[in-house]
Design an enzyme around this catalytic site. Sequence first.
Site, PDB file in Angstrom:
ATOM      1  NE  ARG A  81      39.037  36.444  38.307  1.00  0.00           N
ATOM      2  CZ  ARG A  81      38.008  37.080  38.847  1.00  0.00           C
ATOM      3  NH1 ARG A  81      36.920  37.310  38.123  1.00  0.00           N
ATOM      4  NH2 ARG A  81      38.029  37.469  40.104  1.00  0.00           N
ATOM      5  CE  LYS A 184      39.886  41.028  40.597  1.00  0.00           C
ATOM      6  NZ  LYS A 184      38.875  41.985  40.109  1.00  0.00           N
ATOM      7  CD  GLU A 220      34.309  44.015  32.655  1.00  0.00           C
ATOM      8  OE1 GLU A 220      34.476  44.696  33.673  1.00  0.00           O
ATOM      9  OE2 GLU A 220      34.975  43.001  32.410  1.00  0.00           O
TER      10      GLU A 220
END
Length: 342
Positions: A81, A184, A220
């Site tokens: 990720r 992220k 989210e």
Amino acid sequence: MTIDIDWENLGFNYMKLPYRFVTHYKNGQWEAGQLTEDATLHLSESSPALHYGQQAFEGLKAYRTKSGDIQLFRPDENAARLQKTADRLMMPQVPTDLFVSAVKSVVKANHEYVPPYTSGGSLYLRPLLIGVGDIIGVQPAQEYIFTVFAMPVGSYFKGGLTPTNFIVSRDFDRAAPHGTGAAKVGGNYAGSLLPGKQAHDAGYSDVIYLDPATHTKIEEVGSANFFGITKDNEFVTPLSPSILPSITKYSLLYLAEHRLGLKAIEGDVVIADLDRFSEAGACGTAAVISPIAGIQNGDDYHVFYSETEVGPITQKLYDELVGIQKGDVLAPEGWIDKVELD
């Protein structure tokens, strides 16, 4: 250096441990890196990380098992990720072997601070990748720092899982369409501070963010991913290019199907159709699962299983995943990476 720790009353707070890992990217390649006792990063005042947000991070945990061993949960997925985030921000990838070895070296060097099995705590690890150097124009850095530091943290829910309420945000989006929602990066979290505070001030745990294009679908839950259990025994999570791909979520998708026999689905979760769900929750590294009691959507307040009790399927998913992380439940192949101390 020794730190006196009350293992039974750990929170989620920074703690300066003896060692962290640091390496630099220069002249097109990563240096070998090393452990250091210096907890201060040294970087140019004109570093792109400071001015233009060219930075990314990860979060994962090390767990002590009942037998005293220490193990990591799917660190290769965190590495993957971070690599995708690096590509999005035009930063060099941290190779998986470098990432995992750095994490393991920090755990091993600070192994005395991995909480005991009986405490319910874990060692939280924060890998950080930042663009540094003397750059003032809007362009990628030529040099980068990759570091990993750690701290012991307590169990998110003292005394067991606790359902809480959330509120739908109509004034704020977490990410832009085709933006950095799937990466992220710190900017995503900085932008969530104001709506998060407003939710807390109103008595809610956090905000439910809708899709930025149509504002009709859940994306989210604060800084976590959403899931719902339908009345037909389906485990459903939103599918969108602006959602952070949660390692916890994909682990739960697998366990729901292969361990609990549910139908696992990534698809639309329409905010106007919450009646299809008998249970709901948020999932992520910190809490694993946060059961959702109810969602306030404008004038409508929707309650799922209960405002005070955890749904039975949510509880089973939590027990299964935490059991794997702590070594009490057999893990799927490749999910656990042990840290050898000898």
